[in-house]
Design an enzyme around this catalytic site. Structure first.
Site, PDB file in Angstrom:
ATOM      1  N   HIS A 213      67.245  35.593 -48.125  1.00  0.00           N
ATOM      2  CA  HIS A 213      68.123  36.719 -48.541  1.00  0.00           C
ATOM      3  C   HIS A 213      67.476  37.489 -49.675  1.00  0.00           C
ATOM      4  CE1 HIS A 213      71.885  38.709 -49.970  1.00  0.00           C
ATOM      5  NE2 HIS A 213      72.237  38.577 -48.710  1.00  0.00           N
TER       6      HIS A 213
ATOM      7  N   ILE B 202      67.616  39.130 -53.220  1.00  0.00           N
ATOM      8  CA  ILE B 202      68.879  39.576 -53.804  1.00  0.00           C
ATOM      9  C   ILE B 202      69.838  38.392 -53.765  1.00  0.00           C
ATOM     10  CG2 ILE B 202      70.832  41.159 -53.576  1.00  0.00           C
ATOM     11  CD1 ILE B 202      68.896  43.017 -52.000  1.00  0.00           C
TER      12      ILE B 202
ATOM     13  N   GLY C 260      76.209  38.102 -52.572  1.00  0.00           N
ATOM     14  CA  GLY C 260      77.464  38.392 -53.256  1.00  0.00           C
ATOM     15  C   GLY C 260      78.409  37.212 -53.277  1.00  0.00           C
ATOM     16  N   VAL C 261      78.442  36.454 -52.189  1.00  0.00           N
ATOM     17  CA  VAL C 261      79.363  35.312 -52.155  1.00  0.00           C
ATOM     18  C   VAL C 261      78.987  34.261 -53.197  1.00  0.00           C
ATOM     19  CG1 VAL C 261      80.068  35.655 -49.759  1.00  0.00           C
ATOM     20  CG2 VAL C 261      78.110  34.202 -50.253  1.00  0.00           C
TER      21      VAL C 261
ATOM     22  N   GLU D  59      81.279  32.770 -56.158  1.00  0.00           N
ATOM     23  CA  GLU D  59      81.359  31.319 -56.343  1.00  0.00           C
ATOM     24  C   GLU D  59      80.997  30.936 -57.779  1.00  0.00           C
ATOM     25  OE1 GLU D  59      81.687  27.194 -55.912  1.00  0.00           O
ATOM     26  OE2 GLU D  59      82.480  28.762 -54.615  1.00  0.00           O
TER      27      GLU D  59
END
Length: 156
Positions: A54, A60, A63-64, A68
């Site tokens: 990723h 990057i 986002g998750v 978290e």
């Protein structure tokens, strides 16, 4: 909670939440104000496993994982306030609302996550938080989330 405990280093974090590599996503929690607010710190490094895919040519932070990390910050804040070290605190997402991403988070960044409790009290199972993650004062993510605190690790 002892009045002096306003910071949780990595050793204390590991006593409060069960997460371990590769899913322990915070390095320390500072400015702990009881169960009202706290600030989590994540030093983003290239050797984290999600950067392999990723994305390999433009790493990057997903986002998750930012969301978290904010949830882990909230769990440490509440766990510290309720003196839950070594007591099998588990925390489960119930809802993620109003989540917006504003900036990419990349290796070399220091992610600062400010979380505050909007609903919850000692002895309660359901808590609601607001969170904002920043890099160098620039907003990366904002979110509201609801979590269930499993204070005995036994499940719902």
């Amino acid at each position: 909670m002892t009045d002096a405990l306003k910071t949780a280093d990595i050793q204390m974090i590991k006593r409060l939440i069960p997460h371990r590599y590769p899913f322990l996503l915070i390095d320390k929690v500072v400015d702990i104000d009881g169960y009202q607010s706290a600030r989590g710190i994540k030093n983003v490094t290239m050797n984290e496993p999600h950067f392999q895919g990723h994305f390999p040519d433009k790493p990057i932070m997903p986002g998750v994982t930012i969301v978290e990390a904010m949830a882990q910050t909230a769990a440490v804040m509440v766990g510290t306030a309720l003196d839950m070290a070594d007591k099998n605190l588990l925390v489960y997402f119930m809802a993620i609302d109003k989540c917006k991403f504003r900036r990419m988070v990349v290796p070399g960044d220091v992610l600062e996550m400010k979380v505050s409790t909007t609903r919850g009290k000692p002895g309660g199972k359901v808590w609601k938080f607001s969170g904002m993650a920043e890099v160098e004062g620039e907003m990366a993510c904002e979110v509201e989330f609801t979590a269930m605190m499993d204070l005995d690790g036994a499940g719902a």
